[in-house]
Design an enzyme around this catalytic site. Structure first.
Site, PDB file in Angstrom:
ATOM      1  N   GLY A 255      -2.528 -12.605   7.721  1.00 17.86           N
ATOM      2  CA  GLY A 255      -3.256 -13.145   8.868  1.00 17.86           C
ATOM      3  C   GLY A 255      -4.180 -14.287   8.508  1.00 17.86           C
ATOM      4  O   GLY A 255      -4.463 -15.166   9.320  1.00 17.86           O
TER       5      GLY A 255
ATOM      6  N   GLN B 131       0.839  -1.209   0.000  1.00 16.15           N
ATOM      7  CA  GLN B 131       0.000   0.000   0.000  1.00 16.15           C
ATOM      8  C   GLN B 131       0.870   1.255   0.000  1.00 16.15           C
ATOM      9  O   GLN B 131       2.060   1.198   0.304  1.00 16.15           O
ATOM     10  CB  GLN B 131      -0.894   0.011   1.252  1.00 16.15           C
ATOM     11  CG  GLN B 131      -0.153  -0.211   2.554  1.00 16.15           C
ATOM     12  CD  GLN B 131      -0.971  -0.984   3.583  1.00 16.15           C
ATOM     13  OE1 GLN B 131      -2.203  -0.933   3.602  1.00 16.15           O
ATOM     14  NE2 GLN B 131      -0.280  -1.720   4.444  1.00 16.15           N
TER      15      GLN B 131
ATOM     16  N   THR C 175      -7.425  -2.983   7.856  1.00 16.48           N
ATOM     17  CA  THR C 175      -7.900  -1.901   6.993  1.00 16.48           C
ATOM     18  C   THR C 175      -9.306  -2.263   6.491  1.00 16.48           C
ATOM     19  O   THR C 175      -9.856  -3.305   6.844  1.00 16.48           O
ATOM     20  CB  THR C 175      -6.932  -1.755   5.798  1.00 16.48           C
ATOM     21  OG1 THR C 175      -6.479  -3.059   5.397  1.00 16.48           O
ATOM     22  CG2 THR C 175      -5.729  -0.908   6.165  1.00 16.48           C
ATOM     23  N   ASP C 176      -9.856  -1.391   5.655  1.00 16.96           N
ATOM     24  CA  ASP C 176     -11.207  -1.636   5.126  1.00 16.96           C
ATOM     25  C   ASP C 176     -11.236  -2.933   4.326  1.00 16.96           C
ATOM     26  O   ASP C 176     -10.209  -3.380   3.825  1.00 16.96           O
ATOM     27  CB  ASP C 176     -11.621  -0.455   4.218  1.00 16.96           C
ATOM     28  CG  ASP C 176     -11.598   0.871   4.975  1.00 16.96           C
ATOM     29  OD1 ASP C 176     -11.436   1.918   4.315  1.00 16.96           O
ATOM     30  OD2 ASP C 176     -11.707   0.838   6.223  1.00 16.96           O
TER      31      ASP C 176
ATOM     32  N   ASP D 120       0.123  -0.552  13.471  1.00 16.84           N
ATOM     33  CA  ASP D 120       0.607   0.643  14.176  1.00 16.84           C
ATOM     34  C   ASP D 120       0.966   0.307  15.627  1.00 16.84           C
ATOM     35  O   ASP D 120       1.575   1.113  16.316  1.00 16.84           O
ATOM     36  CB  ASP D 120      -0.445   1.767  14.099  1.00 16.84           C
ATOM     37  CG  ASP D 120      -1.812   1.298  14.597  1.00 16.84           C
ATOM     38  OD1 ASP D 120      -2.790   1.423  13.838  1.00 16.84           O
ATOM     39  OD2 ASP D 120      -1.902   0.792  15.732  1.00 16.84           O
TER      40      ASP D 120
ATOM     41  N   ASP E  70      -7.842  -6.135  13.551  1.00 19.22           N
ATOM     42  CA  ASP E  70      -7.649  -4.688  13.464  1.00 19.22           C
ATOM     43  C   ASP E  70      -7.097  -4.378  12.074  1.00 19.22           C
ATOM     44  O   ASP E  70      -5.925  -4.043  11.895  1.00 19.22           O
ATOM     45  CB  ASP E  70      -6.669  -4.264  14.569  1.00 19.22           C
ATOM     46  CG  ASP E  70      -6.342  -2.791  14.510  1.00 19.22           C
ATOM     47  OD1 ASP E  70      -5.401  -2.377  15.244  1.00 19.22           O
ATOM     48  OD2 ASP E  70      -6.977  -2.059  13.725  1.00 19.22           O
TER      49      ASP E  70
HETATM   50  N1  SAM Z   1      -7.237   1.147  12.944  1.00 17.34           N
HETATM   51  C1  SAM Z   1      -7.221   0.966  11.506  1.00 17.34           C
HETATM   52  C2  SAM Z   1      -8.620   0.877  10.956  1.00 17.34           C
HETATM   53  O1  SAM Z   1      -9.565   0.600  11.712  1.00 17.34           O
HETATM   54  O2  SAM Z   1      -8.766   1.100   9.740  1.00 17.34           O
HETATM   55  C3  SAM Z   1      -6.417  -0.243  11.159  1.00 17.34           C
HETATM   56  C4  SAM Z   1      -5.054  -0.177  11.736  1.00 17.34           C
HETATM   57  S1  SAM Z   1      -3.827  -1.158  11.057  1.00 17.34           S
HETATM   58  C5  SAM Z   1      -2.791   0.053  10.388  1.00 17.34           C
HETATM   59  C6  SAM Z   1      -4.556  -1.983   9.690  1.00 17.34           C
HETATM   60  C7  SAM Z   1      -3.533  -2.963   9.137  1.00 17.34           C
HETATM   61  O3  SAM Z   1      -4.157  -4.129   8.593  1.00 17.34           O
HETATM   62  C8  SAM Z   1      -2.684  -2.406   7.981  1.00 17.34           C
HETATM   63  O4  SAM Z   1      -1.399  -2.115   8.475  1.00 17.34           O
HETATM   64  C9  SAM Z   1      -2.684  -3.515   6.922  1.00 17.34           C
HETATM   65  O5  SAM Z   1      -1.404  -3.712   6.342  1.00 17.34           O
HETATM   66  C10 SAM Z   1      -3.142  -4.707   7.746  1.00 17.34           C
HETATM   67  N2  SAM Z   1      -3.709  -5.827   6.964  1.00 17.34           N
HETATM   68  C11 SAM Z   1      -4.608  -5.762   5.946  1.00 17.34           C
HETATM   69  N3  SAM Z   1      -4.894  -7.008   5.501  1.00 17.34           N
HETATM   70  C12 SAM Z   1      -4.158  -7.886   6.257  1.00 17.34           C
HETATM   71  C13 SAM Z   1      -4.023  -9.307   6.286  1.00 17.34           C
HETATM   72  N4  SAM Z   1      -4.698 -10.093   5.423  1.00 17.34           N
HETATM   73  N5  SAM Z   1      -3.193  -9.861   7.207  1.00 17.34           N
HETATM   74  C14 SAM Z   1      -2.504  -9.068   8.079  1.00 17.34           C
HETATM   75  N6  SAM Z   1      -2.584  -7.707   8.099  1.00 17.34           N
HETATM   76  C15 SAM Z   1      -3.410  -7.128   7.194  1.00 17.34           C
END
Ligand code: SAM
Length: 289
Positions: A143, A36, A163-164, A91, A161
């Site tokens: 994950g 990203q 992303t969208d 984060d 936790d």
């Molecule tokens: N608090 C934020 C929100 O509610 O939008 C999310 C915080 S955190 C930064 C979201 C993280 O999910 C991102 O860093 C992204 O890289 C991670 N992510 C997305 N898909 C994922 C997956 N399949 N496995 C592990 N991490 C993932």
């Protein structure tokens, strides 16, 4: 790159016809990771701000609302969570809150994009203050794949936790992933997932509830709380439990917790569990169009 004070960061949400802006002083970092676009700004009034693929992720000023409510309600619902998995959460703010609980013996954080964590360590050091806790293990992988290989009945709590629900996060909202979560959880184990805005994303919330029940979770319910930098400023998490109900929580434990919080309390926990009529109606009629 220094910008003049009239510069603004704006996130436009086409699907919901909304936008959110923060006045910025300077862009501190910008890079394209393998997963990203990551931008970090210094704002005039919200401290530092992390943006992933154009979407607000975390700000110094208001992240406590989200990180406290994505962790403490579930941890005070469980009798004593020992093995905790955080999916996403790069984060590291969620990890920090989880590790405030003495019952926790092991906390894995499975974040697909290592650059998010490395940049958070650099620009949001307070969120990362528990990263060296001996109970913490930071993994950088998908994950979905990690959960598939988890031994059955091995986790007390799973916190999603992410992303969208687009890109690598899309699968985290689907039946196959929820089935692997259910298998990995011990009886009485809990899952909590960030499930977007109760005002703007009602179909998603309804679909998540239906899919979690289809996966076999016995109890499913929403938690609502403010989160100013996310679309509409009103956010939800969905809690689900394996072979146990979600009625009540350890109020005494929450009232006598040995650590400070700025939003979470017994009262705000109870308030978060209050489901407004429009949402009760949405969730009670599974095929509501
Ligand atoms: N608090 C934020 C929100 O509610 O939008 C999310 C915080 S955190 C930064 C979201 C993280 O999910 C991102 O860093 C992204 O890289 C991670 N992510 C997305 N898909 C994922 C997956 N399949 N496995 C592990 N991490 C993932």
């Amino acid at each position: 790159m220094a910008l003049n004070e009239t510069e603004w960061f704006t996130e436009i949400q086409d699907k919901t016809g909304t936008a959110f802006s923060l006045r910025i002083r300077e862009r501190l970092h910008s890079e394209k990771s393998p997963y990203q676009q990551i931008d970090i700004y210094e704002t005039t009034d919200f401290g530092r701000l992390m943006i992933l693929d154009g979407c607000t992720m975390v700000s110094d000023r208001d992240n406590f609302l989200y990180h406290e409510m994505m962790t403490h309600p579930a941890l005070f619902t469980h009798p004593a969570a020992r093995q905790v998995a955080i999916i996403g959460g790069g984060d590291c703010g969620t990890l920090r809150e989880v590790l405030r609980h003495d019952s926790v013996e092991q906390a894995w954080q499975i974040e697909i994009d290592e650059r998010v964590t490395r940049l958070s360590e650099q620009y949001f050091p307070a969120l990362c203050e528990a990263n060296d806790d001996p109970r913490a293990e930071l993994l950088f992988e998908d994950g979905i794949a990690w959960m598939k290989q988890r031994p059955e009945n091995s986790l007390d709590l799973i916190i999603i936790d992410s992303t969208d629900p687009v890109g690598p996060a899309e699968g985290l909202f689907g039946l196959p992933f929820y089935l692997s979560c259910l298998a990995a959880l011990k009886p009485g184990g809990l899952l909590i997932q960030q499930t977007e805005s109760p005002l703007l994303h009602q179909e998603l919330i309804r679909d998540v509830h239906q899919t979690l029940r289809e996966a076999g979770f016995q109890a499913v319910r929403p938690l609502l709380f403010p989160q100013p930098i996310y679309p509409s400023g009103w956010w939800s998490a969905t809690m689900a439990r394996k072979s146990a109900d979600l009625n009540g929580f350890r109020e005494m434990g929450a009232a006598s917790k040995g650590f400070a919080t700025r939003y979470y309390s017994v009262d705000t926990h109870k308030a978060a569990l209050a489901i407004p009529p429009f949402l009760q109606q949405l969730l009670a009629t599974p095929d509501a169009s």
